[in-house]
Design a protein around this motif. Structure first.
Motif, short mmCIF file in Angstrom:
data_model
loop_
_atom_site.label_atom_id
_atom_site.label_comp_id
_atom_site.label_asym_id
_atom_site.label_seq_id
_atom_site.Cartn_x
_atom_site.Cartn_y
_atom_site.Cartn_z
N GLU A 25 0.83 -1.20 0.00
CA GLU A 25 0.00 0.00 0.00
C GLU A 25 0.87 1.25 0.00
O GLU A 25 1.90 1.32 0.65
N HIS A 26 0.43 2.24 -0.74
CA HIS A 26 1.12 3.52 -0.76
C HIS A 26 0.52 4.41 0.31
O HIS A 26 -0.65 4.34 0.62
N ARG A 27 1.37 5.27 0.82
CA ARG A 27 0.87 6.20 1.83
C ARG A 27 -0.02 7.24 1.18
O ARG A 27 0.20 7.64 0.05
N ASP A 28 -0.97 7.70 1.96
CA ASP A 28 -1.90 8.72 1.49
C ASP A 28 -1.21 10.08 1.58
O ASP A 28 -0.93 10.55 2.69
N PRO A 29 -0.89 10.74 0.46
CA PRO A 29 -0.18 12.02 0.54
C PRO A 29 -1.00 13.11 1.20
O PRO A 29 -0.46 13.97 1.90
N THR A 30 -2.32 13.08 1.03
CA THR A 30 -3.16 14.10 1.66
C THR A 30 -3.11 13.97 3.18
O THR A 30 -2.99 14.97 3.90
N GLY A 31 -3.17 12.74 3.66
CA GLY A 31 -3.10 12.51 5.10
C GLY A 31 -1.77 12.94 5.68
O GLY A 31 -1.70 13.49 6.78
N SER A 32 -0.69 12.70 4.93
CA SER A 32 0.63 13.10 5.40
C SER A 32 0.75 14.62 5.47
O SER A 32 1.32 15.16 6.43
#
Length: 63
Positions: free
Chosen positions: A7-14
């Motif tokens: 899974e890729h990290r959520d850029p918006t959440g970061s």
């Protein structure tokens, strides 16, 4: 490979987490600066020795 590794990290959440952390750090710095400013500006009154000579009555003349 496990599912989490793919899974890729959520850029918006970061980004939101970064803004949240930055906001808390700025808030703590402002609160600290305000506390230091308030502590430094406490005026508990002048002592009698700081007053000019003619500004306070002589205690001997009152009795």
């Amino acid at each position: 490979m496990s599912r989490k590794a793919r899974e890729h990290r959520d850029p918006t959440g970061s980004v939101l987490t970064g803004f949240w952390a930055l906001g808390h750090i700025i808030t703590l710095l402002l609160l600290g600066a305000t506390a230091l400013h308030q502590h430094g500006s406490l005026d508990l009154g002048s002592s009698r020795t700081d007053l000019p000579r003619g500004s306070a009555p002589d205690l001997g003349s009152l009795s």
